[in-house]
Every structure is written in C-alpha cells, then in structure tokens.
Design an enzyme around this catalytic site. Structure first.
Site, mmCIF file in Angstrom:
data_model
loop_
_atom_site.group_PDB
_atom_site.id
_atom_site.type_symbol
_atom_site.label_atom_id
_atom_site.label_comp_id
_atom_site.label_asym_id
_atom_site.label_seq_id
_atom_site.Cartn_x
_atom_site.Cartn_y
_atom_site.Cartn_z
ATOM 1 C CD GLU A 121 91.779 67.062 101.230
ATOM 2 O OE1 GLU A 121 90.930 66.725 101.612
ATOM 3 O OE2 GLU A 121 91.778 67.929 100.027
ATOM 4 C CD GLU A 141 88.628 63.337 99.133
ATOM 5 O OE1 GLU A 141 89.136 62.261 98.343
ATOM 6 O OE2 GLU A 141 89.358 63.982 100.053
HETATM 7 N N1 CO8 Z 1 82.345 60.826 107.983
HETATM 8 C C1 CO8 Z 1 81.174 60.623 108.766
HETATM 9 N N2 CO8 Z 1 81.258 59.330 109.665
HETATM 10 C C2 CO8 Z 1 82.311 58.451 109.165
HETATM 11 C C3 CO8 Z 1 83.280 58.848 108.303
HETATM 12 C C4 CO8 Z 1 83.486 60.051 108.020
HETATM 13 N N3 CO8 Z 1 84.286 60.370 107.054
HETATM 14 N N4 CO8 Z 1 84.048 57.698 108.322
HETATM 15 C C5 CO8 Z 1 83.498 56.797 109.208
HETATM 16 N N5 CO8 Z 1 82.447 57.206 109.743
HETATM 17 C C6 CO8 Z 1 81.491 56.502 110.763
HETATM 18 C C7 CO8 Z 1 80.710 55.559 109.889
HETATM 19 O O1 CO8 Z 1 79.427 56.233 109.556
HETATM 20 C C8 CO8 Z 1 80.347 54.444 111.377
HETATM 21 O O2 CO8 Z 1 79.460 55.076 111.982
HETATM 22 P P1 CO8 Z 1 77.971 54.438 112.454
HETATM 23 O O3 CO8 Z 1 78.710 53.331 113.582
HETATM 24 O O4 CO8 Z 1 77.028 55.253 112.999
HETATM 25 O O5 CO8 Z 1 77.516 53.663 111.272
HETATM 26 C C9 CO8 Z 1 81.512 54.743 112.116
HETATM 27 O O6 CO8 Z 1 82.386 55.897 112.020
HETATM 28 C C10 CO8 Z 1 82.617 53.657 111.959
HETATM 29 O O7 CO8 Z 1 82.817 53.391 110.755
HETATM 30 P P2 CO8 Z 1 82.318 52.184 109.910
HETATM 31 O O8 CO8 Z 1 81.454 51.157 110.448
HETATM 32 O O9 CO8 Z 1 82.221 52.437 108.429
HETATM 33 O O10 CO8 Z 1 83.829 51.296 109.926
HETATM 34 P P3 CO8 Z 1 84.404 50.237 108.912
HETATM 35 O O11 CO8 Z 1 85.726 49.711 109.475
HETATM 36 O O12 CO8 Z 1 83.259 49.400 108.399
HETATM 37 O O13 CO8 Z 1 84.870 51.240 107.561
HETATM 38 C C11 CO8 Z 1 85.834 52.931 106.675
HETATM 39 C C12 CO8 Z 1 85.844 52.006 107.925
HETATM 40 C C13 CO8 Z 1 86.575 52.017 105.289
HETATM 41 C C14 CO8 Z 1 87.208 53.860 106.858
HETATM 42 C C15 CO8 Z 1 84.761 53.570 106.046
HETATM 43 O O14 CO8 Z 1 83.961 54.068 107.662
HETATM 44 C C16 CO8 Z 1 84.707 54.621 105.309
HETATM 45 O O15 CO8 Z 1 84.777 54.579 103.941
HETATM 46 N N6 CO8 Z 1 84.555 55.842 105.604
HETATM 47 C C17 CO8 Z 1 84.651 57.263 104.994
HETATM 48 C C18 CO8 Z 1 85.767 57.429 104.287
HETATM 49 C C19 CO8 Z 1 85.587 58.499 103.120
HETATM 50 O O16 CO8 Z 1 84.990 58.311 102.324
HETATM 51 N N7 CO8 Z 1 86.526 59.622 103.654
HETATM 52 C C20 CO8 Z 1 86.391 60.888 102.718
HETATM 53 C C21 CO8 Z 1 85.264 61.872 103.201
HETATM 54 S S1 CO8 Z 1 85.250 63.139 102.116
HETATM 55 C C22 CO8 Z 1 86.247 64.203 102.180
HETATM 56 O O17 CO8 Z 1 86.888 63.896 103.158
HETATM 57 C C23 CO8 Z 1 86.591 65.495 101.737
HETATM 58 C C24 CO8 Z 1 87.415 66.321 102.299
HETATM 59 C C25 CO8 Z 1 87.280 67.683 101.754
HETATM 60 C C26 CO8 Z 1 86.219 68.537 102.409
HETATM 61 C C27 CO8 Z 1 85.628 69.773 102.288
HETATM 62 C C28 CO8 Z 1 84.783 70.093 103.043
HETATM 63 C C29 CO8 Z 1 83.320 70.481 102.612
#
Ligand code: CO8
Length: 269
Positions: A121, A141
């Site tokens: 976004e 999401e």
């Molecule tokens: N939030 C918090 N922590 C995150 C996020 C995130 N969005 N993305 C990654 N991290 C953290 C992981 O938890 C991990 O932390 P830890 O080492 O403590 O476990 C660290 O970053 C590294 O990530 P991964 O180990 O998961 O790395 P991978 O290579 O295995 O995977 C991915 C990478 C595919 C990107 C995976 O991390 C993932 O799926 N992340 C989430 C992506 C996601 O769903 N994003 C959308 C979030 S919702 C949103 O953005 C709504 C927007 C509108 C919001 C309105 C506000 C209220």
C-alpha cells in the site's frame, strides 16, 4: 531532520533524497513508531519542498536490507487490538499515505524483496515503483482474516484494473517482478547484476531530475487531481470494513497463526 528519527534514515544527495525504513529484523514492518515517524517526516518534508530553493527533485523510498521493502503493518501489534483502535490506526495510516502521495516531487518506491500488505500500500501511494529481480508484491491480509487498511482497496484497482485487484486481494496472490511489470504495477525491473541497485534506481530517475522542476510539479498536481476520483467515502468504507473484522474469530485466529508460525483454521465467524 535525521535526529528526529529512530527507524527512518533520511539522506539527501544532490537533487535526490532517500528515505529508508529501517527495521530489517522484522522485514521493515510498519509498527506504531514507524508510522509516527513517517507522519512527522512527510509533514516536515512537504513544507521544506515548498520552498523554492529546495534542491530535491525526487524522493526514493526503500526498506533496509535486500530481503524486504516493507512486509506490511506489524502483525504482532494487532494482537489484542479492538475495533475502535483498528479504526484509528487505519485512518491514521491512510492520512499519512495520502500525505506521501501528495508530496510535490515525484516519489519512487525501490522494491527489493517483499512489499506486502501495508508495504504494498505504501508502494502504490508512490508515483513510481522500481523492482529488483527478487521483488514480490501482494496483499496477503485476507490470510489474517483482514483486508488492506491503508488505502489499498481504493488505489490498487486504479493502478492494475478492477478484476486483477479483486483477484490479488481476495486470493492473497503475490507476484514477482516479472509478473508485476506485465500488469503495470512496476515501472521497471533493475536487473543489472553488475551494478548496485540504488545506483540503477538513480540512473532511472536521472532524466526526470533534469526536467524543468515547475513543469514536473504541475504534471504531478494535474495528474493527482484525478485522484479526486478517490472520494473520501471509499477510504472511509475501507476503514469501517477493516476495523469491523477485528471483532471476528477469524482475525484472532489469523494473527495467532502468523505469530505461532502455523496455518490458520478459519471458521467463518
Ligand atoms: N509484522 C510483524 N513481524 C513480521 C512481519 C509483519 N508484517 N513480517 C515479518 N515479520 C517478522 C517475522 O515474524 C520474523 O520475526 P521472528 O524472527 O521474530 O520470527 C521476521 O520478521 C522474519 O520473517 P520470517 O521468518 O517470517 O521470514 P520468511 O522469509 O520465512 O517469510 C514473509 C517472509 C513471507 C514476508 C513472512 O514474514 C510473512 O508472511 N510476513 C507477513 C506478511 C503479511 O502478511 N503482511 C501483511 C500484514 S497486514 C497489513 O499490512 C495490513 C495493512 C493495513 C493495516 C492497518 C493498520 C491497523
């Protein structure tokens, strides 16, 4: 300005400025602190850019590290939040992204790795998107029992068309740099492996920086006035629907599943 920030790095080099979101340990996820700093940055930079002697002709936004531009809003901060808090975060995020969208110089999102959810976004609130070969963009999401909440449901259809936007958001589809360029979400792929990605981005924007600044500014204003197509009601609707989902079991399950690193089991309630 840098002294005001903990999670943003602000650098100006000649007529190009660079804003780096710097939380690489969580793939630059946007938590409340980052949003607060983006708010402050976009307000301050706007007033600086309005001064006629300001040298900045283009702003590049990037994430720290090669693994992610921004992997979305900070999901861990969602835990325990209720509807009214979600409403306020979503409205605030929308306001900040609008401030960025309305800056009077072109903004370029330089995407290496993941640009997901709120990260995607942010990228589509910029004027241009340049992709590294490892770029992955999408709106996952729905996997958390949520919808985009920072203007994605409004901007994405304008950018890639209604049907593709519907498909991407309802199926959590993520696309690569090469797929993304086909649908027009990326302006270019920076794939010269012998050259630093930032140097490639600077070369890409160099012609733009050499054009008459007032004319560029006028094109931006003229084109952005088309965004009155984005009526405030569309953004308000997104906030309302986004926040309502915070009352559901599936949202709680989606967030817990992410934190516990497992597949969610949704129950349609
Ligand atoms: N939030 C918090 N922590 C995150 C996020 C995130 N969005 N993305 C990654 N991290 C953290 C992981 O938890 C991990 O932390 P830890 O080492 O403590 O476990 C660290 O970053 C590294 O990530 P991964 O180990 O998961 O790395 P991978 O290579 O295995 O995977 C991915 C990478 C595919 C990107 C995976 O991390 C993932 O799926 N992340 C989430 C992506 C996601 O769903 N994003 C959308 C979030 S919702 C949103 O953005 C709504 C927007 C509108 C919001 C309105 C506000 C209220």
């Amino acid at each position: 300005m840098q002294e005001l920030f903990e999670h943003l790095i602000w650098e100006v080099e000649g007529n190009i400025a660079l804003l780096t979101i710097n939380r690489p340990e969580v793939l630059n996820a946007l938590n409340a602190d980052v949003l607060k700093e983006l708010d402050l940055w976009s307000t301050k930079i706007r007033s600086e850019l309005e001064q006629s002697n300001n040298p900045i002709r283009c702003i590049i936004l990037q994430g720290s590290g090669a693994k992610a531009f921004v992997a979305g809003a900070d999901i861990k901060e969602f835990k325990g939040k209720v509807k009214i808090e979600a409403q306020s975060i979503s409205s605030r995020g929308q306001r900040i992204f609008k401030q960025i969208e309305q800056l009077p110089v072109p903004t370029v999102a330089l995407i290496e790795g993941y640009a997901l959810g709120g990260g995607a976004e942010l990228a589509i609130a910029c004027d241009f998107r340049l992709a590294a070969p490892n770029a992955i963009i999408g709106f996952p999401e729905v996997k958390l029992g949520l919808i985009p909440g920072f203007g994605g449901t409004v901007r994405l259809p304008q950018l890639i068309g209604y049907a593709k936007a519907m498909e991407w958001m309802t199926t959590a589809k993520t696309v690569s740099a090469y797929q993304g360029i086909d649908v027009g979400i990326f302006n270019a792929i920076l794939d010269n492996e012998n050259e630093d990605i930032l140097d490639q981005a600077k070369k890409w924007i160099a012609p733009l920086c050499s054009m008459a600044p007032l004319a560029v500014k006028s094109i931006i204003f003229a084109m952005k006035s088309q965004q009155s197509l984005y009526t405030p009601e569309l953004f308000e609707k997104e906030v309302e629907l986004f926040a309502k989902l915070f009352e559901t079991y599936d949202f709680e399950e989606g967030v817990n599943a992410f934190i516990e690193k497992r597949k969610p089991e949704f129950q349609n309630k």
